[in-house]
Design a protein around this motif. Structure first.
Motif, short mmCIF file in Angstrom:
data_model
loop_
_atom_site.label_atom_id
_atom_site.label_comp_id
_atom_site.label_asym_id
_atom_site.label_seq_id
_atom_site.Cartn_x
_atom_site.Cartn_y
_atom_site.Cartn_z
N PRO A 1 -0.81 1.12 -7.83
CA PRO A 1 -0.82 0.84 -9.03
C PRO A 1 -0.02 -0.42 -9.41
O PRO A 1 1.46 -0.69 -8.76
CB PRO A 1 -0.16 2.07 -10.03
N GLY A 2 -0.24 -1.36 -10.09
CA GLY A 2 0.55 -2.40 -10.59
C GLY A 2 0.31 -3.67 -9.57
O GLY A 2 1.02 -4.81 -9.90
N SER A 3 -0.23 -3.50 -8.49
CA SER A 3 -0.32 -4.66 -7.64
C SER A 3 -1.09 -5.65 -7.98
O SER A 3 -1.91 -5.53 -8.83
CB SER A 3 -0.71 -4.04 -6.01
N ARG A 4 -0.82 -6.92 -7.27
CA ARG A 4 -1.65 -8.05 -7.60
C ARG A 4 -2.29 -8.74 -6.44
O ARG A 4 -1.63 -8.49 -5.17
CB ARG A 4 -0.97 -8.97 -8.51
N THR A 5 -3.04 -9.56 -6.50
CA THR A 5 -3.79 -10.13 -5.39
C THR A 5 -3.91 -11.89 -5.89
O THR A 5 -4.37 -11.94 -7.02
CB THR A 5 -5.25 -9.74 -5.03
N VAL A 6 -3.53 -12.61 -4.77
CA VAL A 6 -3.67 -14.11 -5.22
C VAL A 6 -5.02 -14.38 -5.47
O VAL A 6 -5.99 -13.90 -4.49
CB VAL A 6 -3.18 -14.78 -4.09
N GLY B 1 -10.52 -2.30 7.97
CA GLY B 1 -10.29 -0.92 7.17
C GLY B 1 -8.88 -0.77 6.76
O GLY B 1 -8.12 -1.54 6.85
N PRO B 2 -8.99 0.67 6.36
CA PRO B 2 -7.40 1.16 5.96
C PRO B 2 -6.52 0.88 7.23
O PRO B 2 -6.94 1.02 8.51
CB PRO B 2 -7.72 2.27 6.01
N GLN C 1 -6.10 -4.99 3.10
CA GLN C 1 -5.33 -5.43 1.71
C GLN C 1 -6.22 -5.27 0.41
O GLN C 1 -5.64 -4.72 -0.45
CB GLN C 1 -5.35 -7.41 1.90
N THR C 2 -7.36 -5.15 0.65
CA THR C 2 -8.31 -5.20 -0.50
C THR C 2 -8.30 -3.70 -0.82
O THR C 2 -8.30 -3.40 -1.98
CB THR C 2 -9.87 -5.43 -0.31
N THR D 1 6.65 -5.22 -7.47
CA THR D 1 5.20 -5.63 -7.65
C THR D 1 4.86 -6.16 -6.21
O THR D 1 5.38 -7.19 -5.79
CB THR D 1 4.96 -6.63 -8.60
N ILE D 2 3.74 -5.33 -5.63
CA ILE D 2 3.32 -5.87 -4.35
C ILE D 2 2.28 -7.17 -4.55
O ILE D 2 1.33 -6.83 -5.44
CB ILE D 2 2.79 -4.97 -3.52
N LEU D 3 2.19 -8.21 -4.09
CA LEU D 3 1.38 -9.26 -4.27
C LEU D 3 0.67 -9.60 -2.86
O LEU D 3 1.25 -10.15 -1.92
CB LEU D 3 1.98 -10.57 -4.60
N PHE D 4 -0.59 -9.25 -2.95
CA PHE D 4 -1.34 -9.55 -1.40
C PHE D 4 -1.67 -11.07 -1.59
O PHE D 4 -2.04 -11.71 -2.53
CB PHE D 4 -2.62 -8.49 -1.76
N VAL D 5 -1.63 -11.37 -0.40
CA VAL D 5 -1.99 -12.90 -0.10
C VAL D 5 -2.93 -13.12 1.14
O VAL D 5 -2.75 -12.92 2.29
CB VAL D 5 -0.67 -13.80 0.42
N PRO D 6 -4.34 -13.06 0.66
CA PRO D 6 -5.27 -13.06 1.82
C PRO D 6 -5.20 -14.29 2.54
O PRO D 6 -4.84 -15.41 1.90
CB PRO D 6 -6.62 -13.17 0.79
#
Length: 194
Positions: free
Chosen positions: A35-40, A176-177, A27-28, A11-16
């Motif tokens: 699919p299935g990634s999460r963000t703090v 951006g990307p 990141q956004t 699972t990829i967890l993004f930490v802004p």
């Protein structure tokens, strides 16, 4: 590319960083595609508190079953370093993109050094991270000189990947990307301890 995105085992967890969620940030955009990634989750109170940010990161990690790869940006990299000193949950790896040098004055519009000190950000952890990590560095980042980013990568025992002149790797710098993020995340997902 879609097939490759679906092949992620962790699972990829993004930490802004301190600006939390920016609509056009890499990141956004990448979180919406994985699919299935999460963000703090962004903080509603104590937004400058390092302890509150670390607690939010720990809650997000605890809510994930299975292996986790962190994808941090800017001050999010510092959150990961502070978290790693205090917690021992297993992490498969971390992508630390353009860490901000919070030990030096930041440009206008960012917190001051006294604010960062008062809110628990300093001193900055310089111990090796207990998991594989990649520091993605910019040669012209307005928030961190290249030599300072290299010093952090060495202190954290991180692999250093030079991105060239990408500014702070944010919308203000034209991102951006950031297609390269996916390749680095896949490397951490596949290799783990490599």
């Amino acid at each position: 590319m879609t097939k490759e995105r679906g092949a992620m085992r962790s699972t990829i967890l993004f930490v802004p960083g301190l600006r939390d969620h920016v609509a056009e940030h890499w990141q956004t955009l990448l979180a919406a595609e994985l699919p299935g990634s999460r963000t703090v989750a962004p903080l509603e109170h104590d937004k400058l508190s390092c302890a509150a940010r670390i607690e939010a990161l720990d809650r997000a990690i605890a809510a994930i079953e299975g292996p986790v790869v962190l994808a941090a940006h800017s001050a999010g990299c510092m959150m990961v370093a502070h978290w790693a000193q205090q917690h021992h949950r297993p992490i498969k790896g971390a992508l630390l993109a353009t860490p901000a040098d919070i030990e030096r004055p930041l440009p206008a519009g960012y917190p001051t050094l006294p604010d960062l000190q008062a809110n628990g950000w300093l001193p900055l952890p310089r111990s090796p991270l207990p998991f594989p990590s990649i520091v993605a560095a910019s040669s012209n980042d307005p928030l961190a000189a290249a030599d300072r980013t290299e010093d952090l990568a060495r202190a954290w025992s991180s692999q250093l990947v030079q991105l060239g002149k990408v500014g702070h790797l944010n919308p203000a710098a034209g991102f951006g990307p950031w297609p390269g993020a996916l390749e680095l995340l896949h490397a951490l997902d596949r290799e783990g301890a490599a």
